[in-house]
Design a protein around this motif. Structure first.
Motif, short mmCIF file in Angstrom:
data_model
loop_
_atom_site.label_atom_id
_atom_site.label_comp_id
_atom_site.label_asym_id
_atom_site.label_seq_id
_atom_site.Cartn_x
_atom_site.Cartn_y
_atom_site.Cartn_z
N GLY A 113 0.82 -1.21 0.00
CA GLY A 113 0.00 0.00 0.00
C GLY A 113 0.85 1.26 0.00
N THR A 114 1.93 1.24 0.77
CA THR A 114 2.80 2.42 0.83
C THR A 114 3.51 2.63 -0.50
OG1 THR A 114 3.14 1.99 3.20
CG2 THR A 114 4.64 3.52 2.12
N VAL A 115 3.99 1.55 -1.09
CA VAL A 115 4.64 1.67 -2.40
C VAL A 115 3.66 2.22 -3.43
CG1 VAL A 115 5.67 0.37 -4.29
CG2 VAL A 115 6.33 -0.14 -1.94
N LEU A 116 2.43 1.75 -3.40
CA LEU A 116 1.42 2.24 -4.33
C LEU A 116 1.18 3.74 -4.13
CD1 LEU A 116 -0.69 1.67 -6.52
CD2 LEU A 116 -2.32 1.11 -4.68
N CYS A 117 1.10 4.16 -2.88
CA CYS A 117 0.91 5.60 -2.59
C CYS A 117 2.09 6.42 -3.11
CB CYS A 117 0.74 5.81 -1.09
SG CYS A 117 -0.81 5.18 -0.41
N GLY A 118 3.30 5.87 -2.91
CA GLY A 118 4.47 6.58 -3.41
C GLY A 118 4.49 6.70 -4.91
N VAL A 119 4.10 5.63 -5.60
CA VAL A 119 4.06 5.66 -7.06
C VAL A 119 3.04 6.68 -7.55
CG1 VAL A 119 3.47 4.33 -9.12
CG2 VAL A 119 4.89 3.31 -7.33
N ALA A 143 1.94 9.34 -5.96
CA ALA A 143 2.36 10.70 -5.63
C ALA A 143 3.45 11.20 -6.57
CB ALA A 143 2.84 10.78 -4.19
N THR A 144 4.36 10.31 -6.98
CA THR A 144 5.47 10.74 -7.84
C THR A 144 5.10 10.73 -9.32
OG1 THR A 144 6.30 8.46 -7.81
CG2 THR A 144 7.24 10.01 -6.22
N ALA A 145 4.16 9.88 -9.70
CA ALA A 145 3.79 9.77 -11.11
C ALA A 145 2.78 10.83 -11.53
CB ALA A 145 3.24 8.38 -11.41
N LEU A 146 1.86 11.16 -10.65
CA LEU A 146 0.78 12.07 -11.01
C LEU A 146 1.03 13.52 -10.61
CD1 LEU A 146 -2.36 9.90 -10.11
CD2 LEU A 146 -1.11 10.05 -12.27
N TYR A 147 2.03 13.74 -9.78
CA TYR A 147 2.29 15.09 -9.29
C TYR A 147 3.75 15.44 -9.48
CZ TYR A 147 -2.22 14.27 -7.08
OH TYR A 147 -3.54 13.96 -6.84
N ASP A 148 4.02 16.71 -9.61
CA ASP A 148 5.39 17.18 -9.82
C ASP A 148 6.25 16.89 -8.60
OD1 ASP A 148 4.69 18.16 -12.30
OD2 ASP A 148 4.19 20.16 -11.53
N LEU A 149 7.50 16.54 -8.86
CA LEU A 149 8.45 16.33 -7.78
C LEU A 149 8.87 17.67 -7.19
CD1 LEU A 149 10.70 13.53 -9.34
CD2 LEU A 149 8.90 13.26 -7.62
N LEU A 157 4.11 8.10 2.84
CA LEU A 157 2.68 8.24 3.05
C LEU A 157 2.31 9.70 3.30
CD1 LEU A 157 0.01 6.73 3.31
CD2 LEU A 157 0.45 6.50 5.77
N ALA A 158 3.16 10.42 4.02
CA ALA A 158 2.90 11.84 4.27
C ALA A 158 2.93 12.63 2.97
CB ALA A 158 3.92 12.39 5.26
N TYR A 159 3.88 12.31 2.09
CA TYR A 159 3.96 13.01 0.80
C TYR A 159 2.74 12.69 -0.06
CZ TYR A 159 5.93 14.76 -3.58
OH TYR A 159 6.14 15.46 -4.73
N PHE A 160 2.28 11.45 -0.01
CA PHE A 160 1.06 11.08 -0.74
C PHE A 160 -0.14 11.87 -0.22
CE2 PHE A 160 -2.82 8.50 -0.66
CZ PHE A 160 -3.05 8.37 -2.01
N ALA A 161 -0.28 11.93 1.09
CA ALA A 161 -1.39 12.69 1.66
C ALA A 161 -1.28 14.17 1.33
CB ALA A 161 -1.43 12.49 3.18
N TYR A 162 -0.06 14.68 1.37
CA TYR A 162 0.20 16.10 1.09
C TYR A 162 -0.22 16.45 -0.33
CZ TYR A 162 2.96 20.46 0.98
OH TYR A 162 3.37 21.76 0.87
N LYS A 163 0.15 15.59 -1.29
CA LYS A 163 -0.11 15.88 -2.69
C LYS A 163 -1.50 15.41 -3.14
CE LYS A 163 3.66 17.83 -4.41
NZ LYS A 163 3.63 19.12 -5.14
N ALA A 164 -1.83 14.16 -2.84
CA ALA A 164 -3.05 13.58 -3.39
C ALA A 164 -4.29 13.89 -2.58
CB ALA A 164 -2.87 12.06 -3.52
#
Length: 1087
Positions: A56-62, A64-70, A424-431
């Motif tokens: 689940g965490t890997v999926l969230c990371g993917v 966050a990085t694929a759909l949003y700007d780094l 997970l925090a970056y995913f929540a922050y962006k997504a």
């Protein structure tokens, strides 16, 4: 063993007897059943849970990085501006009127590539032939955006071909402050005003700087009207630098700086003494265009060389030294013939090859500081390079974790836990939160997660070991689910309290109006919440898997032969670690405990005194100062770029050329709105006009005309300077005779005023089309603004009596005086003019003033909210008033001593400091709350026993956690980027101070006046109590709180069961048949 405890311990790994199972089914509570089910899931299905969390965490990371700007840290001060304040609403509204769709701007950075000089030197420009619909877009001061191959035309000083420099050819770029420059100081002599020192400066420049290919490529050359990137000339073709040695040589008709003699220096000194009074009085100017300057002695005005020495090449204080005849020149600047804005790549290569990480010392001089226009671009590079120290911090923490838990697997998974928390925090922050901007200050969250993650691991593993040992004494067959349940029941409480208070302290900073601080608060707070989620899900699974692996490697799970199995492998390492662990336990259970108990009065008085001292330092003197310079510090103070900004910049007079009188601007027709996204610096919003504005009415015209007169009579307006009031110009023009075809009747030759509305509307448009009625000051325009022939906004501008300054008090005085008077005037204005407001359109000053005010109010507010939330959480958790009170005194003392220490270290309340200080409360609460919860849950009634229990149970883990975070901070101290250095300093301070306050002050308070029994205890509401009489429950409460480890009551000397709780003394109702079936099914599932 109590029958309820047998049931709650869950199914054993052996076969349970029918009698045992029946007794288990006799008593149960719904809450414990739910907790046990969760423990069963973790204990008997660890691999599925492990894979689910990791996947689940890997999926969230993917996602966050694929759909949003780094994240992009190329602009480190982006987002360092207040949003939503009164000033920012006005600034953004007026800026959007002037620069529609121009994107983000950087209010903190004083642009050094020409724009400030335009603002200071141009002043108010007379209306020119500029069309009304001129567009300003994509305005930026970043050198990287300048097209390659573009070079500015040289602007030669008047009379440059007729000066008396006798062959000395300087690059006469104007202004000189746009050139790259070096600051030199003496290394083997007391003064630079000597022939030897001047020759040393010239030789250093020729042999070190001018030999570099980038210098030859970018330098200003002789007889060239333009730079040419493709010019392939020799180094000798470059013009001379503006240096003291070259100017002295020119004044004395020497062929070069190398030919300077002692008598030349003495002659120059005499000239400077004679001309110093003229410079001080203002008669001697750079261009010497005034009759007053031209009447001065020729030796003072020849080629502007004397002025160059006073104004550019030597510090301001040198004039006084010249008048006294001392000539103690402590520093001088060399202006290289390279323009900073258009030579980014060349200057970058020059710095990297010649100056980076080097101390340039040549004979009698040394390069002390540089200004190459590369500061913020270099920061982006160093920010990535210095992540090495973050990695070293993480490695050191990992080593400490491994030494303490004695498990490489748990250590590796703890590190992965930290990475997963940030992911997970970056995913929540962006997504989830949809926040588009990720400021560089967010990197501080990584260190925070490392420290708290290590702390939680130490506490969890300690409680696991104690619970495992305790259950092993009572059950012949190992019950892993019972160990998980017992560990989570105690660890989750203290971890929840510490995590929630830390996250609350961070989230409280979101009240700030500064974009970067708000974003940091959300990301860091979310990272802490994510870390807690993984601590109660991932970490138990990791410990269970480690336990299973240990069982396989070292023998069966029988509690009797586990220890013998452990000795089969890694004997020496485990013996060493065990010895270290026993030593630490002895230190805390014997030596530290004795030290706390015997000197408890001394500790209380000492730390109270330190807390009072911290309060004095923060609020009385010297206090936490607001930032005094707008150049944001990004490197260590010893870095060459920072030394120029902080030490030398204020010493030279030419830097004050940028300091001009602030403008006063009154605007009508605009709604003061900052309607962009306050979480995104790029979102500046759109202009929204005030529909009530109407200048065509006669009373509005007359009121504005009188307003301009009253404005000039105010103390904050410079009446003798130029101002611009459109209504006055319109009146003068319409009263002029109709002498040409520019304006025809009825828009000329009039005698009336105010004008009828139809005449005003038509003639105002014709007047502006014919003459361009707009005025300009720097980058901003003033006057009337039309939309489809309709007047929609107007601004009046004048010069104030206040100079551009970074002093908060001075700017505050100007704001209060001008804004108060303007608002009072609006109270008496006609309806169509009552919506006006004041703003000063300076590029940085009012933005910086607004930023200072936001920091001054936002940081204390965030800290106050954080302390309040910490107190509330602690009271709800412990339900004891005295423990909560003592803890808050300890936490507050630690916070104020920490901030007071930072004040003594010279910290100012800038952006990153404000973000760091928001962590002060969150990091100071951890250790005290751990001890407080341990004291509250201790199985004793007397305060001595409870304090001893808290020390024995938690002190070793807390101390190792403090050491690990302290070490993580220490590893960042060698960094070049000041952000990492400040964060490291803060972590070391806050760990040392908060651990000391928690261990020596809070525990000393608990030992001396801590609550006994149920004193100051807040009872649970009846709806939350277990079945049974409250009297019996409270009696049981005196003996043990919520099932801590088995021990002996110090007063009654009877053994207490590990599972005994408030519910044990109550009369429990028999379960229904459905409940019994559910329990049987649960046990079967677990087995």
């Amino acid at each position: 063993m109590d029958t309820t405890d047998n049931l709650m311990d869950g199914p054993s790994e052996g076969t349970s007897s029918p009698d045992h199972k029946a007794s288990n089914q006799g008593q149960v509570t719904h809450r414990n059943l739910l907790g046990y089910r969760y423990s069963c899931l973790l204990a008997y299905y660890p691999i599925p849970v492990f894979c689910l969390l990791l996947g689940g965490t890997v999926l969230c990371g993917v996602i966050a990085t694929a759909l949003y700007d780094l994240p992009d840290f190329s602009d480190p001060i982006k987002g360092f501006q207040a949003r939503g304040t009164k000033i920012s609403r006005r600034m953004f509204s007026y800026r959007n009127l002037n620069f529609p769709d121009s994107g983000a701007f950087r209010p903190l950075q004083r642009p050094n590539r020409g724009d400030i000089m335009r603002d200071a030197k141009q002043g108010f420009q007379a209306p020119q032939a500029v069309t009304q619909d001129i567009a300003y877009s994509n305005i930026t001061m970043n050198a990287r955006t300048v097209p390659s191959g573009v070079r500015p035309e040289l602007i030669f000083l008047p009379g440059g071909d007729e000066d008396t420099t006798q062959g000395a050819e300087f690059c006469k770029l104007y202004p000189l402050s746009t050139s790259a420059r070096m600051v030199l100081v003496p290394s083997k002599t007391k003064t630079l005003f000597s022939s030897e020192a001047m020759k040393s400066i010239c030789s250093m420049e020729n042999e070190v700087v001018r030999q570099h290919p980038s210098f030859t490529k970018a330098c200003c050359r002789n007889s060239m009207s333009q730079f040419n990137d493709t010019f392939d000339g020799e180094q000798d073709d470059c013009t001379l630098s503006w240096s003291l040695g070259n100017v002295v040589a020119a004044l004395n008709n020497r062929e070069s700086c190398d030919n300077i003699q002692t008598e030349d220096v003495e002659n120059t000194g005499q000239i400077l003494q004679d001309c110093a009074p003229y410079y001080e009085s203002g008669s001697l100017t750079e261009l010497c265009e005034t009759p007053q300057c031209q009447a001065l002695p020729s030796k003072c005005i020849q080629g502007g060389l004397v002025y160059k020495i006073f104004h550019f090449l030597t510090p301001s204080s040198f004039v006084e030294e010249i008048k006294q005849g001392t000539f103690q020149l402590s520093s001088t600047i060399v202006f290289l013939p390279i323009e900073m804005l258009y030579s980014f790549d060349e200057l970058w290569d020059l710095y990297k090859d010649v100056f980076e990480n080097k101390v340039i010392t040549y004979d009698k001089t040394k390069v002390a500081a540089l200004e190459l226009g590369l500061k913020y671009d270099l920061f982006a590079s160093y920010l990535q390079a210095d992540t090495l120290y973050l990695g070293l911090s993480a490695i050191l923490v990992v080593i400490i974790i491994n030494l303490y838990v004695r498990s490489p697997f748990i250590t590796a998974m703890t590190l992965l836990n930290m990475i997963m928390s940030l992911t997970l925090a970056y995913f929540a922050y962006k997504a989830l939160f949809q926040l588009p901007f990720f400021p560089f200050v967010n990197i501080a969250a990584a260190v925070l997660v490392i420290g708290i993650g290590a702390d939680d691991t130490f506490v969890f593993v300690d409680i696991w070991k104690k619970a495992r040992q305790d259950i092993a004494k009572k059950e012949p067959i190992y019950n892993r689910a019972a160990v998980v349940h017992e560990t989570l029941k105690h660890a989750s409480v203290t971890m929840f309290v510490t995590s929630f208070t830390t996250a609350s302290a961070l989230y409280a900073s979101a009240v700030s109006s500064i974009t970067a601080v708000k974003c940091f608060a959300i990301f860091a707070g979310t990272a802490i919440v994510a870390n807690f989620i993984f601590t109660v899900t991932w970490l138990p699974v990791v410990v269970v898997l480690n336990d299973i692996c240990s069982t396989i490697l070292f023998g069966q799970a029988s509690n009797k032969d586990t220890e013998s199995g452990k000795k089969q492998r890694w004997h020496h390492l485990r013996t060493c670690c065990s010895s270290l662990s026993r030593f630490l336990n002895k230190v805390f259970t014997v030596h530290i405990q004795t030290l706390i108990f015997n000197l408890r009065i001394v500790w209380i008085l000492l730390f109270l005194g330190l807390a009072i001292g911290g309060v004095f330092l923060v609020f009385v003197s010297p206090k936490l100062q607001l930032p005094s310079q707008s150049d944001f510090q990004v490197f260590r103070s010893s870095h060459q770029f920072e030394k120029y900004s902080s030490d030398f910049k204020k010493k030279y007079s030419f830097e004050d050329d940028r300091v001009d009188l602030l403008p006063y601007t009154a605007t009508w027709g605009l709604q003061a709105l900052d309607n962009g996204n306050h979480w995104d610096p790029e979102s500046t919003g759109k202009v929204k006009y005030d529909d009530q504005f109407d200048l065509s009415h006669t009373e509005s015209q007359e009121w504005l005309y009188n307003f301009c007169d009253r404005m000039r009579n105010q103390s904050f307006v410079n009446a003798g300077d130029q101002s611009y009031c459109f209504i006055e110009n319109l009146k003068t023009t319409l009263h002029s005779p109709c002498t040409d075809e520019t304006l025809l009747p009825p828009c000329c030759g009039r005698q009336d005023f105010p004008f009828p509305p139809d005449i005003f509307n038509n003639c105002a448009v014709l007047f502006c089309n014919a003459t361009n009625c707009m005025s300009q000051h720097g980058l901003y325009r003033f006057g009337p603004w039309f939309d489809n022939g309709r007047l929609v906004a107007i601004s009046v501008v004048a010069t104030s009596t206040y100079k551009l300054s970074l002093d908060y008090n001075l700017m505050d005085a100007y704001w209060n005086a001008a804004n108060t008077w303007t608002e009072d005037q609006m109270q008496t204005a006609p309806a169509g003019m009552s919506g006006g407001w004041f703003i000063s359109h300076s590029l940085i000053q009012f933005n910086f003033y607004d930023l200072q005010g936001s920091l001054a109010t936002g940081a204390p507010a965030a800290m106050g909210i954080s302390l309040g939330l910490a107190a509330a959480v602690l009271l709800l958790t412990t339900r004891n008033i005295l423990i909560s009170l003592y803890a808050m005194v300890s936490i507050s003392g630690a916070v104020f001593v920490t901030i007071g220490s930072l004040v003594l270290l010279g910290w100012q309340l800038n952006i990153f400091e404000s973000a760091i200080l928001s962590l002060a409360v969150g990091l100071s609460v951890d250790f005290t709350i751990h001890y407080g919860v341990g004291y509250r849950l201790a199985p004793f009634k007397d305060n001595r026993g409870r304090t001893e229990f808290s020390i024995e149970t938690l002190a070793p883990a807390i101390t190792v956690a403090a050491i690990s975070t302290f070490a993580a901070g220490a590893m960042m101290m060698p960094a070049t980027v000041v952000t990492y250095v400040q964060l490291g300093t803060f972590l070391m301070l806050v760990m040392t101070i908060s651990w000391s306050y928690a261990t020596f002050f809070f525990l000393a308070l608990c030992r001396t006046i801590g609550p006994r029994g149920n004193i100051a205890q807040i009872p649970l509401p009846k709806c939350m109590q277990c079945n049974g009489s409250s009297a019996d429950s409270n009696k049981s409460q005196d003996r043990i709180e919520n099932g801590h480890v088995a021990t002996v009551d110090r007063e009654q000397n009877e053994p207490l069961n590990v599972k005994e709780s408030k519910c044990n003394a109550a009369k429990v109702t028999e379960l229904s048949d459905d409940d019994l079936q559910k329990l049987s099914k649960l046990e079967s599932t677990c087995v």
